[in-house]
Scaffold this motif. Structure first.
Motif, PDB file in Angstrom:
ATOM      1  N   VAL A  60      45.785  37.416  50.144  1.00  0.00           N
ATOM      2  CA  VAL A  60      44.435  37.392  49.575  1.00  0.00           C
ATOM      3  C   VAL A  60      44.135  35.941  49.066  1.00  0.00           C
ATOM      4  O   VAL A  60      43.300  35.262  49.041  1.00  0.00           O
ATOM      5  CB  VAL A  60      44.340  38.272  48.407  1.00  0.00           C
ATOM      6  N   ARG A  61      45.528  35.538  48.412  1.00  0.00           N
ATOM      7  CA  ARG A  61      45.409  34.115  47.872  1.00  0.00           C
ATOM      8  C   ARG A  61      44.945  33.200  48.672  1.00  0.00           C
ATOM      9  O   ARG A  61      44.233  32.134  48.236  1.00  0.00           O
ATOM     10  CB  ARG A  61      46.913  33.935  46.953  1.00  0.00           C
ATOM     11  N   ASP A  62      45.512  33.158  49.869  1.00  0.00           N
ATOM     12  CA  ASP A  62      45.181  32.087  51.029  1.00  0.00           C
ATOM     13  C   ASP A  62      43.539  32.214  51.215  1.00  0.00           C
ATOM     14  O   ASP A  62      42.834  31.062  51.645  1.00  0.00           O
ATOM     15  CB  ASP A  62      45.593  32.237  52.288  1.00  0.00           C
ATOM     16  N   GLY A  63      43.008  33.206  50.820  1.00  0.00           N
ATOM     17  CA  GLY A  63      41.505  33.388  51.155  1.00  0.00           C
ATOM     18  C   GLY A  63      40.568  33.348  49.828  1.00  0.00           C
ATOM     19  O   GLY A  63      39.386  33.607  49.892  1.00  0.00           O
ATOM     20  N   SER A  65      42.117  41.825  40.327  1.00  0.00           N
ATOM     21  CA  SER A  65      41.643  42.974  41.139  1.00  0.00           C
ATOM     22  C   SER A  65      40.242  42.812  41.654  1.00  0.00           C
ATOM     23  O   SER A  65      39.991  43.337  42.803  1.00  0.00           O
ATOM     24  CB  SER A  65      41.787  44.244  40.306  1.00  0.00           C
ATOM     25  N   ASP A  66      39.466  42.294  40.929  1.00  0.00           N
ATOM     26  CA  ASP A  66      37.907  41.971  41.290  1.00  0.00           C
ATOM     27  C   ASP A  66      37.881  40.989  42.349  1.00  0.00           C
ATOM     28  O   ASP A  66      37.314  41.129  43.310  1.00  0.00           O
ATOM     29  CB  ASP A  66      37.080  41.538  40.112  1.00  0.00           C
ATOM     30  N   LEU A  67      38.630  39.858  42.510  1.00  0.00           N
ATOM     31  CA  LEU A  67      38.714  38.936  43.500  1.00  0.00           C
ATOM     32  C   LEU A  67      39.410  39.815  44.729  1.00  0.00           C
ATOM     33  O   LEU A  67      38.601  39.431  45.868  1.00  0.00           O
ATOM     34  CB  LEU A  67      39.807  37.760  43.128  1.00  0.00           C
ATOM     35  N   GLU A  68      40.278  40.406  44.627  1.00  0.00           N
ATOM     36  CA  GLU A  68      40.742  41.161  45.859  1.00  0.00           C
ATOM     37  C   GLU A  68      39.813  41.888  46.525  1.00  0.00           C
ATOM     38  O   GLU A  68      39.694  42.021  47.621  1.00  0.00           O
ATOM     39  CB  GLU A  68      42.184  41.911  45.434  1.00  0.00           C
ATOM     40  N   LEU A  69      39.112  42.774  45.687  1.00  0.00           N
ATOM     41  CA  LEU A  69      37.951  43.692  46.073  1.00  0.00           C
ATOM     42  C   LEU A  69      36.871  42.746  46.850  1.00  0.00           C
ATOM     43  O   LEU A  69      36.513  43.048  47.946  1.00  0.00           O
ATOM     44  CB  LEU A  69      37.412  44.545  44.866  1.00  0.00           C
ATOM     45  N   VAL A  70      36.743  41.796  46.273  1.00  0.00           N
ATOM     46  CA  VAL A  70      35.510  40.676  46.825  1.00  0.00           C
ATOM     47  C   VAL A  70      36.088  40.295  48.489  1.00  0.00           C
ATOM     48  O   VAL A  70      35.427  40.650  49.326  1.00  0.00           O
ATOM     49  CB  VAL A  70      34.956  39.735  46.176  1.00  0.00           C
ATOM     50  N   TRP A  71      37.406  40.114  48.450  1.00  0.00           N
ATOM     51  CA  TRP A  71      38.110  39.585  49.589  1.00  0.00           C
ATOM     52  C   TRP A  71      38.036  40.516  50.618  1.00  0.00           C
ATOM     53  O   TRP A  71      37.714  40.420  51.772  1.00  0.00           O
ATOM     54  CB  TRP A  71      39.440  39.167  49.317  1.00  0.00           C
ATOM     55  N   ARG A  72      38.222  41.905  50.272  1.00  0.00           N
ATOM     56  CA  ARG A  72      38.598  42.794  51.104  1.00  0.00           C
ATOM     57  C   ARG A  72      37.248  43.364  51.701  1.00  0.00           C
ATOM     58  O   ARG A  72      37.203  43.836  52.840  1.00  0.00           O
ATOM     59  CB  ARG A  72      39.216  44.131  50.334  1.00  0.00           C
ATOM     60  N   GLU A  73      36.169  43.261  50.946  1.00  0.00           N
ATOM     61  CA  GLU A  73      34.742  43.586  51.459  1.00  0.00           C
ATOM     62  C   GLU A  73      34.434  42.573  52.564  1.00  0.00           C
ATOM     63  O   GLU A  73      33.965  43.301  53.621  1.00  0.00           O
ATOM     64  CB  GLU A  73      33.830  43.129  50.282  1.00  0.00           C
ATOM     65  N   PHE A  93      31.862  33.889  44.480  1.00  0.00           N
ATOM     66  CA  PHE A  93      30.885  33.917  45.955  1.00  0.00           C
ATOM     67  C   PHE A  93      31.953  34.778  46.912  1.00  0.00           C
ATOM     68  O   PHE A  93      33.111  34.510  46.888  1.00  0.00           O
ATOM     69  CB  PHE A  93      30.699  32.662  46.407  1.00  0.00           C
ATOM     70  N   ASN A  94      31.035  35.612  47.726  1.00  0.00           N
ATOM     71  CA  ASN A  94      31.771  36.445  48.947  1.00  0.00           C
ATOM     72  C   ASN A  94      32.090  35.606  49.993  1.00  0.00           C
ATOM     73  O   ASN A  94      31.853  34.390  50.031  1.00  0.00           O
ATOM     74  CB  ASN A  94      31.199  37.728  49.116  1.00  0.00           C
ATOM     75  N   ARG A  95      32.733  35.926  50.990  1.00  0.00           N
ATOM     76  CA  ARG A  95      33.019  34.945  52.164  1.00  0.00           C
ATOM     77  C   ARG A  95      31.688  34.685  52.793  1.00  0.00           C
ATOM     78  O   ARG A  95      31.961  33.890  53.692  1.00  0.00           O
ATOM     79  CB  ARG A  95      34.190  35.835  53.120  1.00  0.00           C
ATOM     80  N   ASP A  96      30.660  35.336  52.768  1.00  0.00           N
ATOM     81  CA  ASP A  96      29.519  34.821  53.223  1.00  0.00           C
ATOM     82  C   ASP A  96      28.806  33.793  52.346  1.00  0.00           C
ATOM     83  O   ASP A  96      27.652  33.405  52.803  1.00  0.00           O
ATOM     84  CB  ASP A  96      28.427  35.914  53.617  1.00  0.00           C
ATOM     85  N   GLY A  97      29.411  33.238  51.379  1.00  0.00           N
ATOM     86  CA  GLY A  97      28.795  32.114  50.529  1.00  0.00           C
ATOM     87  C   GLY A  97      27.698  32.739  49.623  1.00  0.00           C
ATOM     88  O   GLY A  97      27.082  32.185  49.203  1.00  0.00           O
ATOM     89  N   LEU A  98      27.756  34.310  49.271  1.00  0.00           N
ATOM     90  CA  LEU A  98      26.721  34.838  48.539  1.00  0.00           C
ATOM     91  C   LEU A  98      27.400  34.961  47.128  1.00  0.00           C
ATOM     92  O   LEU A  98      28.573  35.696  46.912  1.00  0.00           O
ATOM     93  CB  LEU A  98      26.340  35.838  49.148  1.00  0.00           C
ATOM     94  N   GLN A 126      32.435  28.486  52.961  1.00  0.00           N
ATOM     95  CA  GLN A 126      32.402  29.822  53.688  1.00  0.00           C
ATOM     96  C   GLN A 126      33.503  30.457  54.438  1.00  0.00           C
ATOM     97  O   GLN A 126      34.155  29.521  54.981  1.00  0.00           O
ATOM     98  CB  GLN A 126      31.360  29.758  54.409  1.00  0.00           C
ATOM     99  N   GLY A 127      33.854  31.662  54.273  1.00  0.00           N
ATOM    100  CA  GLY A 127      35.000  32.368  54.912  1.00  0.00           C
ATOM    101  C   GLY A 127      36.097  32.535  53.869  1.00  0.00           C
ATOM    102  O   GLY A 127      37.006  33.415  53.940  1.00  0.00           O
ATOM    103  N   LYS A 128      35.713  31.785  52.598  1.00  0.00           N
ATOM    104  CA  LYS A 128      36.701  32.067  51.603  1.00  0.00           C
ATOM    105  C   LYS A 128      35.965  32.953  50.359  1.00  0.00           C
ATOM    106  O   LYS A 128      34.662  32.399  50.378  1.00  0.00           O
ATOM    107  CB  LYS A 128      37.258  30.834  50.801  1.00  0.00           C
ATOM    108  N   VAL A 129      36.530  33.390  49.504  1.00  0.00           N
ATOM    109  CA  VAL A 129      35.977  33.831  48.159  1.00  0.00           C
ATOM    110  C   VAL A 129      36.270  32.678  47.301  1.00  0.00           C
ATOM    111  O   VAL A 129      37.200  32.130  47.205  1.00  0.00           O
ATOM    112  CB  VAL A 129      36.842  35.225  47.641  1.00  0.00           C
ATOM    113  N   VAL A 130      35.061  32.266  46.677  1.00  0.00           N
ATOM    114  CA  VAL A 130      35.072  30.967  45.957  1.00  0.00           C
ATOM    115  C   VAL A 130      34.781  31.733  44.278  1.00  0.00           C
ATOM    116  O   VAL A 130      33.757  32.208  44.204  1.00  0.00           O
ATOM    117  CB  VAL A 130      34.194  30.059  46.357  1.00  0.00           C
ATOM    118  N   VAL A 131      35.559  31.075  43.429  1.00  0.00           N
ATOM    119  CA  VAL A 131      35.193  31.446  42.000  1.00  0.00           C
ATOM    120  C   VAL A 131      34.875  29.977  41.429  1.00  0.00           C
ATOM    121  O   VAL A 131      35.514  29.046  41.598  1.00  0.00           O
ATOM    122  CB  VAL A 131      36.574  31.923  41.405  1.00  0.00           C
ATOM    123  N   VAL A 132      33.772  29.948  41.076  1.00  0.00           N
ATOM    124  CA  VAL A 132      33.271  28.835  40.020  1.00  0.00           C
ATOM    125  C   VAL A 132      33.367  29.014  38.791  1.00  0.00           C
ATOM    126  O   VAL A 132      32.615  29.800  38.166  1.00  0.00           O
ATOM    127  CB  VAL A 132      31.941  28.289  40.786  1.00  0.00           C
TER     128      VAL A 132
END
Ligand SMILES: [Cu+2]
Lengths: 206, 188
Positions: A99-102, A195-203, A174-179, A64-70
Protein backbone atom coordinates in the motif's frame (compact mmCIF):
# COMPACT_ATOMS: atom_id res chain seq x y z
CA UNK A 1 -42.69 -35.61 16.24
CA UNK A 2 -42.39 -34.68 12.57
CA UNK A 3 -44.38 -31.55 13.15
CA UNK A 4 -42.05 -30.56 15.88
CA UNK A 5 -39.04 -31.15 13.68
CA UNK A 6 -40.56 -29.16 10.88
CA UNK A 7 -41.41 -26.39 13.24
CA UNK A 8 -37.88 -26.26 14.38
CA UNK A 9 -36.37 -26.70 10.95
CA UNK A 10 -38.24 -23.99 9.10
CA UNK A 11 -37.51 -21.22 11.51
CA UNK A 12 -33.91 -22.44 11.65
CA UNK A 13 -33.57 -22.28 7.86
CA UNK A 14 -35.19 -18.88 7.75
CA UNK A 15 -32.89 -17.79 10.52
CA UNK A 16 -29.79 -18.97 8.67
CA UNK A 17 -30.97 -17.29 5.47
CA UNK A 18 -31.52 -14.04 7.33
CA UNK A 19 -28.06 -14.24 8.84
CA UNK A 20 -26.43 -14.95 5.47
CA UNK A 21 -28.21 -12.02 3.82
CA UNK A 22 -27.45 -9.77 6.75
CA UNK A 23 -23.78 -10.71 6.63
CA UNK A 24 -23.62 -10.07 2.90
CA UNK A 25 -25.31 -6.70 3.23
CA UNK A 26 -23.43 -5.92 6.38
CA UNK A 27 -20.07 -6.55 4.79
CA UNK A 28 -20.90 -4.28 1.93
CA UNK A 29 -22.08 -1.51 4.21
CA UNK A 30 -19.22 -1.79 6.66
CA UNK A 31 -16.50 -1.75 4.03
CA UNK A 32 -15.94 2.01 3.76
CA UNK A 33 -15.57 2.67 7.48
CA UNK A 34 -13.70 5.92 7.01
CA UNK A 35 -12.73 8.00 10.00
CA UNK A 36 -12.38 11.04 7.73
CA UNK A 37 -14.97 13.11 5.92
CA UNK A 38 -15.88 11.28 2.70
CA UNK A 39 -16.35 13.28 -0.51
CA UNK A 40 -19.35 11.72 -2.26
CA UNK A 41 -19.19 11.43 -5.17
CA UNK A 42 -15.40 11.79 -5.49
CA UNK A 43 -14.73 15.07 -7.24
CA UNK A 44 -12.05 16.51 -9.46
CA UNK A 45 -10.03 19.41 -8.08
CA UNK A 46 -8.38 22.09 -10.22
CA UNK A 47 -4.99 21.01 -11.56
CA UNK A 48 -1.82 21.72 -9.60
CA UNK A 49 1.07 22.58 -11.88
CA UNK A 50 3.91 23.73 -9.65
CA UNK A 51 7.50 22.82 -8.77
CA UNK A 52 8.64 19.86 -6.68
CA UNK A 53 11.57 19.99 -4.29
CA UNK A 54 13.93 18.50 -6.86
CA UNK A 55 13.17 21.37 -9.24
CA UNK A 56 11.04 19.18 -11.53
CA UNK A 57 7.47 20.17 -12.48
CA UNK A 58 4.83 18.80 -10.16
CA UNK A 59 1.41 18.08 -11.62
CA UNK A 60 -1.34 16.47 -9.60
CA UNK A 61 -2.60 14.68 -12.72
CA UNK A 62 0.79 12.96 -13.11
CA UNK A 63 0.17 11.17 -9.80
CA UNK A 64 -2.78 9.16 -11.11
CA UNK A 65 -2.62 5.51 -10.16
CA UNK A 66 -1.47 6.48 -6.69
CA UNK A 67 -3.42 7.60 -3.66
CA UNK A 68 -2.22 11.16 -3.04
CA UNK A 69 -2.40 12.99 0.29
CA UNK A 70 -2.03 16.75 0.02
CA UNK A 71 -1.27 18.88 3.06
CA UNK A 72 -1.14 22.67 2.73
CA UNK A 73 1.10 24.30 5.34
CA UNK A 74 4.37 26.19 5.66
CA UNK A 75 7.78 25.62 7.17
CA UNK A 76 7.89 28.66 9.50
CA UNK A 77 4.96 27.05 11.32
CA UNK A 78 6.24 25.47 14.56
CA UNK A 79 3.19 23.78 15.97
CA UNK A 80 0.43 22.49 13.70
CA UNK A 81 2.36 21.86 10.50
CA UNK A 82 5.07 19.65 11.99
CA UNK A 83 2.35 17.90 13.96
CA UNK A 84 0.33 17.16 10.82
CA UNK A 85 3.44 16.07 8.94
CA UNK A 86 4.58 13.76 11.72
CA UNK A 87 1.08 12.27 11.80
CA UNK A 88 1.40 11.59 8.07
CA UNK A 89 4.92 10.18 8.56
CA UNK A 90 3.66 7.92 11.32
CA UNK A 91 0.60 6.82 9.30
CA UNK A 92 2.79 6.14 6.26
CA UNK A 93 5.06 3.89 8.34
CA UNK A 94 2.05 1.88 9.44
CA UNK A 95 0.92 1.04 5.90
CA UNK A 96 1.64 -2.43 4.53
CA UNK A 97 4.53 -2.20 2.05
CA UNK A 98 2.34 -2.81 -1.03
CA UNK A 99 0.00 0.00 0.00
CA UNK A 100 2.84 2.34 0.93
CA UNK A 101 4.24 2.08 -2.59
CA UNK A 102 0.88 3.26 -3.89
CA UNK A 103 0.59 6.29 -1.59
CA UNK A 104 2.28 9.64 -2.19
CA UNK A 105 2.32 12.34 0.50
CA UNK A 106 2.62 15.88 -0.85
CA UNK A 107 2.99 19.13 1.08
CA UNK A 108 2.18 22.32 -0.83
CA UNK A 109 3.40 25.51 0.80
CA UNK A 110 0.93 28.18 1.85
CA UNK A 111 3.89 30.56 2.09
CA UNK A 112 5.66 30.47 -1.29
CA UNK A 113 7.47 33.76 -0.62
CA UNK A 114 9.69 32.03 1.95
CA UNK A 115 9.31 28.35 1.08
CA UNK A 116 11.24 27.74 -2.11
CA UNK A 117 11.13 24.24 -3.62
CA UNK A 118 14.55 23.56 -2.01
CA UNK A 119 13.28 24.56 1.45
CA UNK A 120 10.21 22.38 0.96
CA UNK A 121 12.36 19.43 -0.07
CA UNK A 122 14.47 19.71 3.06
CA UNK A 123 11.41 20.13 5.26
CA UNK A 124 9.40 17.14 4.04
CA UNK A 125 12.48 14.94 3.95
CA UNK A 126 12.70 15.36 7.74
CA UNK A 127 9.34 13.56 8.07
CA UNK A 128 9.88 10.94 5.37
CA UNK A 129 12.33 10.83 2.44
CA UNK A 130 9.55 9.74 0.09
CA UNK A 131 7.39 12.81 0.73
CA UNK A 132 7.24 15.52 -1.93
CA UNK A 133 7.49 19.22 -1.06
CA UNK A 134 5.86 21.56 -3.57
CA UNK A 135 6.27 25.30 -4.16
CA UNK A 136 6.95 27.47 -7.19
CA UNK A 137 6.47 31.00 -8.41
CA UNK A 138 4.62 32.67 -5.48
CA UNK A 139 1.83 34.15 -7.61
CA UNK A 140 1.19 30.79 -9.30
CA UNK A 141 1.18 28.91 -5.98
CA UNK A 142 -1.34 31.34 -4.48
CA UNK A 143 -3.53 31.19 -7.62
CA UNK A 144 -3.52 27.41 -7.43
CA UNK A 145 -4.48 27.44 -3.77
CA UNK A 146 -7.20 29.99 -4.49
CA UNK A 147 -8.62 27.66 -7.15
CA UNK A 148 -8.99 25.12 -4.34
CA UNK A 149 -10.73 27.72 -2.15
CA UNK A 150 -7.66 28.24 0.04
CA UNK A 151 -6.71 31.83 0.82
CA UNK A 152 -3.73 31.95 3.20
CA UNK A 153 -3.57 35.14 5.22
CA UNK A 154 -0.46 36.56 6.79
CA UNK A 155 -0.24 37.90 10.30
CA UNK A 156 2.86 39.85 11.30
CA UNK A 157 4.94 38.91 14.30
CA UNK A 158 7.94 40.69 15.74
CA UNK A 159 9.81 43.67 14.39
CA UNK A 160 11.93 41.92 11.77
CA UNK A 161 9.16 41.39 9.24
CA UNK A 162 8.51 37.77 10.12
CA UNK A 163 4.95 36.56 9.84
CA UNK A 164 2.69 33.57 10.28
CA UNK A 165 0.23 32.24 7.72
CA UNK A 166 -3.22 30.72 8.05
CA UNK A 167 -3.68 27.33 6.43
CA UNK A 168 -6.41 24.69 6.02
CA UNK A 169 -7.45 22.46 8.89
CA UNK A 170 -7.90 19.47 6.59
CA UNK A 171 -5.70 17.31 4.42
CA UNK A 172 -6.92 16.23 0.99
CA UNK A 173 -6.87 12.60 -0.11
CA UNK A 174 -7.15 11.78 -3.81
CA UNK A 175 -8.03 8.29 -5.00
CA UNK A 176 -6.17 6.43 -7.72
CA UNK A 177 -8.32 8.08 -10.38
CA UNK A 178 -7.12 11.49 -9.20
CA UNK A 179 -10.45 12.40 -7.62
CA UNK A 180 -10.81 14.00 -4.19
CA UNK A 181 -12.08 11.19 -1.96
CA UNK A 182 -11.46 12.22 1.67
CA UNK A 183 -10.75 15.23 3.81
CA UNK A 184 -8.72 14.25 6.85
CA UNK A 185 -8.96 16.33 10.01
CA UNK A 186 -5.49 17.56 11.00
CA UNK A 187 -5.81 16.03 14.48
CA UNK A 188 -6.85 12.53 13.43
CA UNK A 189 -4.76 9.77 15.05
CA UNK A 190 -2.09 8.20 12.81
CA UNK A 191 -3.75 4.78 13.16
CA UNK A 192 -6.98 6.12 11.65
CA UNK A 193 -5.14 8.05 8.94
CA UNK A 194 -3.33 4.86 7.94
CA UNK A 195 -6.52 2.81 7.83
CA UNK A 196 -8.31 5.49 5.77
CA UNK A 197 -5.45 5.64 3.27
CA UNK A 198 -5.43 1.89 2.96
CA UNK A 199 -9.21 1.84 2.36
CA UNK A 200 -8.89 4.39 -0.44
CA UNK A 201 -6.02 2.41 -1.94
CA UNK A 202 -8.08 -0.81 -1.82
CA UNK A 203 -11.08 0.90 -3.47
CA UNK A 204 -8.99 1.28 -6.59
CA UNK A 205 -7.94 -2.36 -6.41
CA UNK A 206 -11.33 -4.05 -6.31
CA UNK B 1 10.12 13.63 81.07
CA UNK B 2 13.56 13.73 79.58
CA UNK B 3 13.24 10.20 78.31
CA UNK B 4 10.11 10.07 76.22
CA UNK B 5 9.10 6.49 75.47
CA UNK B 6 9.76 5.37 71.91
CA UNK B 7 6.08 5.05 71.02
CA UNK B 8 5.30 8.52 72.28
CA UNK B 9 8.22 9.97 70.43
CA UNK B 10 6.96 8.39 67.28
CA UNK B 11 3.52 9.91 67.86
CA UNK B 12 4.99 13.35 68.38
CA UNK B 13 7.04 12.96 65.21
CA UNK B 14 3.95 11.95 63.23
CA UNK B 15 2.02 14.90 64.66
CA UNK B 16 4.85 17.24 63.77
CA UNK B 17 5.00 15.94 60.23
CA UNK B 18 1.24 16.26 59.89
CA UNK B 19 1.33 19.79 61.22
CA UNK B 20 4.15 20.68 58.87
CA UNK B 21 2.11 19.22 56.04
CA UNK B 22 -0.97 21.22 56.92
CA UNK B 23 1.16 24.32 57.33
CA UNK B 24 2.83 23.77 53.98
CA UNK B 25 -0.50 23.29 52.25
CA UNK B 26 -2.17 26.25 53.88
CA UNK B 27 0.69 28.68 53.46
CA UNK B 28 2.29 27.52 50.27
CA UNK B 29 1.86 30.77 48.41
CA UNK B 30 3.35 33.48 50.62
CA UNK B 31 7.08 33.00 50.22
CA UNK B 32 7.01 32.54 46.48
CA UNK B 33 7.37 36.09 45.40
CA UNK B 34 10.95 35.91 46.63
CA UNK B 35 13.80 34.54 44.61
CA UNK B 36 13.11 31.20 46.24
CA UNK B 37 10.76 30.07 43.51
CA UNK B 38 13.53 29.24 41.06
CA UNK B 39 12.66 25.59 41.15
CA UNK B 40 13.20 22.82 38.71
CA UNK B 41 10.04 20.93 37.73
CA UNK B 42 8.43 19.88 40.98
CA UNK B 43 6.83 16.54 41.64
CA UNK B 44 3.20 16.51 42.66
CA UNK B 45 4.13 14.89 45.95
CA UNK B 46 5.67 17.66 48.03
CA UNK B 47 8.31 16.56 50.50
CA UNK B 48 7.19 17.23 54.06
CA UNK B 49 10.65 18.15 55.24
CA UNK B 50 11.01 20.89 52.62
CA UNK B 51 9.83 24.43 53.20
CA UNK B 52 6.59 25.53 51.55
CA UNK B 53 6.42 24.15 48.00
CA UNK B 54 6.51 26.71 45.17
CA UNK B 55 3.06 27.88 44.18
CA UNK B 56 3.78 27.26 40.52
CA UNK B 57 4.46 23.71 39.47
CA UNK B 58 5.71 23.02 35.96
CA UNK B 59 5.37 19.46 34.72
CA UNK B 60 5.88 17.58 31.47
CA UNK B 61 7.79 20.40 29.83
CA UNK B 62 9.23 19.65 26.37
CA UNK B 63 10.08 21.34 23.10
CA UNK B 64 9.72 20.14 19.55
CA UNK B 65 12.71 18.90 17.58
CA UNK B 66 13.15 20.79 14.29
CA UNK B 67 14.06 19.84 10.71
CA UNK B 68 17.12 22.13 10.58
CA UNK B 69 16.07 24.90 8.19
CA UNK B 70 17.30 28.50 8.19
CA UNK B 71 15.62 30.73 10.76
CA UNK B 72 13.30 28.06 12.09
CA UNK B 73 10.98 27.96 15.09
CA UNK B 74 10.08 25.52 17.79
CA UNK B 75 7.34 25.33 20.38
CA UNK B 76 7.43 24.29 24.03
CA UNK B 77 4.60 22.54 25.87
CA UNK B 78 3.97 21.87 29.57
CA UNK B 79 1.35 21.55 32.24
CA UNK B 80 1.59 24.47 34.67
CA UNK B 81 -0.33 24.15 37.91
CA UNK B 82 -1.04 26.87 40.45
CA UNK B 83 -0.61 25.23 43.88
CA UNK B 84 -0.96 28.58 45.63
CA UNK B 85 -3.99 30.36 46.98
CA UNK B 86 -3.87 33.38 44.69
CA UNK B 87 -4.49 33.70 40.99
CA UNK B 88 -1.29 33.89 38.95
CA UNK B 89 -0.61 34.63 35.30
CA UNK B 90 2.02 33.45 32.84
CA UNK B 91 3.01 36.65 31.08
CA UNK B 92 6.17 35.96 29.08
CA UNK B 93 9.18 33.79 28.50
CA UNK B 94 12.76 34.16 27.41
CA UNK B 95 15.82 32.15 26.40
CA UNK B 96 19.46 33.01 26.08
CA UNK B 97 20.49 34.47 22.71
CA UNK B 98 22.62 31.39 22.15
CA UNK B 99 19.36 29.38 22.01
CA UNK B 100 16.94 31.58 20.05
CA UNK B 101 16.03 35.13 19.14
CA UNK B 102 12.83 35.49 21.11
CA UNK B 103 9.98 33.79 22.91
CA UNK B 104 6.28 34.49 22.50
CA UNK B 105 3.09 33.05 23.96
CA UNK B 106 0.75 31.74 21.27
CA UNK B 107 -2.57 30.11 20.81
CA UNK B 108 -4.06 28.41 17.76
CA UNK B 109 -7.46 29.48 16.54
CA UNK B 110 -9.72 27.92 13.97
CA UNK B 111 -11.46 30.31 11.57
CA UNK B 112 -13.87 28.33 9.44
CA UNK B 113 -11.74 25.87 7.49
CA UNK B 114 -8.50 27.67 8.28
CA UNK B 115 -6.18 27.66 11.30
CA UNK B 116 -3.84 30.37 12.44
CA UNK B 117 -1.52 31.12 15.34
CA UNK B 118 -2.17 34.21 17.37
CA UNK B 119 0.11 35.85 19.91
CA UNK B 120 -1.44 36.37 23.35
CA UNK B 121 -0.28 38.47 26.30
CA UNK B 122 -0.66 35.73 28.88
CA UNK B 123 -2.87 33.15 30.54
CA UNK B 124 -4.44 33.36 33.99
CA UNK B 125 -3.99 30.34 36.23
CA UNK B 126 -6.53 30.16 39.06
CA UNK B 127 -5.52 28.56 42.38
CA UNK B 128 -5.69 24.80 42.02
CA UNK B 129 -6.04 25.04 38.25
CA UNK B 130 -3.66 23.90 35.51
CA UNK B 131 -2.70 25.64 32.32
CA UNK B 132 -2.15 23.05 29.61
CA UNK B 133 0.22 24.01 26.84
CA UNK B 134 -0.08 21.34 24.19
CA UNK B 135 0.40 20.68 20.48
CA UNK B 136 -2.30 22.31 18.42
CA UNK B 137 -3.33 24.69 21.19
CA UNK B 138 -1.62 27.09 23.58
CA UNK B 139 2.16 27.00 23.35
CA UNK B 140 5.36 28.84 24.14
CA UNK B 141 6.84 29.78 20.76
CA UNK B 142 10.58 29.87 20.45
CA UNK B 143 11.50 31.90 17.39
CA UNK B 144 14.66 32.27 15.34
CA UNK B 145 16.56 29.30 16.70
CA UNK B 146 20.32 29.77 16.81
CA UNK B 147 20.75 26.09 16.01
CA UNK B 148 18.57 23.16 15.07
CA UNK B 149 16.76 21.54 18.02
CA UNK B 150 17.85 17.92 18.01
CA UNK B 151 16.24 15.18 20.11
CA UNK B 152 18.25 14.86 23.33
CA UNK B 153 19.24 18.56 23.49
CA UNK B 154 18.16 20.61 26.47
CA UNK B 155 17.98 24.36 26.98
CA UNK B 156 17.00 26.75 29.75
CA UNK B 157 13.68 28.52 29.41
CA UNK B 158 12.70 31.33 31.77
CA UNK B 159 8.97 31.69 32.31
CA UNK B 160 7.72 34.88 33.92
CA UNK B 161 4.67 34.88 36.18
CA UNK B 162 2.89 37.88 37.62
CA UNK B 163 3.02 36.51 41.19
CA UNK B 164 5.68 33.80 41.21
CA UNK B 165 8.14 35.87 39.21
CA UNK B 166 10.78 34.27 37.03
CA UNK B 167 11.04 30.49 36.98
CA UNK B 168 13.85 28.79 35.11
CA UNK B 169 13.25 25.32 33.68
CA UNK B 170 15.42 22.89 31.76
CA UNK B 171 13.53 21.87 28.63
CA UNK B 172 14.31 18.61 26.84
CA UNK B 173 13.95 18.55 23.05
CA UNK B 174 11.75 15.71 21.83
CA UNK B 175 10.02 14.28 18.82
CA UNK B 176 6.46 15.46 19.37
CA UNK B 177 3.69 13.48 17.74
CA UNK B 178 -0.07 13.74 18.04
CA UNK B 179 -0.67 12.57 21.58
CA UNK B 180 -2.13 15.15 23.91
CA UNK B 181 -3.30 17.38 21.11
CA UNK B 182 -5.61 20.20 22.06
CA UNK B 183 -8.76 21.18 20.28
CA UNK B 184 -7.91 24.57 18.85
CA UNK B 185 -9.96 27.39 20.27
CA UNK B 186 -11.29 25.16 23.02
CA UNK B 187 -9.44 27.16 25.65
CA UNK B 188 -11.43 30.28 24.87
CU1 LIG C 1 3.12 29.65 17.70
Amino acid sequence: MQRILRRVRIPALVGIAVIVVALALGCREDAPAFASAVVEPPSRMPEVNLVAGDGQPFRLSDQQGKVVVVYVGYTFCPDLCPLAMSTLGNAYDRLPAEVRDGVQVVMITADPARDTPEVMAKYVNYFDPSFTGVSGDPATVLETLASWGIHPERSATGANGSYFVSHPTRMYVFNRDGLLRLQIAHDLEPESVASDLELVWREGND
Amino acid sequence: MMHTPKAARRLILIAAIAAAGIFATACSSDSDEDAEATAAPVEATATLAAPAAPAIEIADIRARATPGLENENSAAYAVITNRGTEKDRLVSGSVDASVAGRVELHTTVKEGEMMRMVQVDGWDIEPGASLELMPGGNHVMILELAEQFVVGDTFTLTLVFEQAGEIEVEVPVMEIATSGMATPGAMN
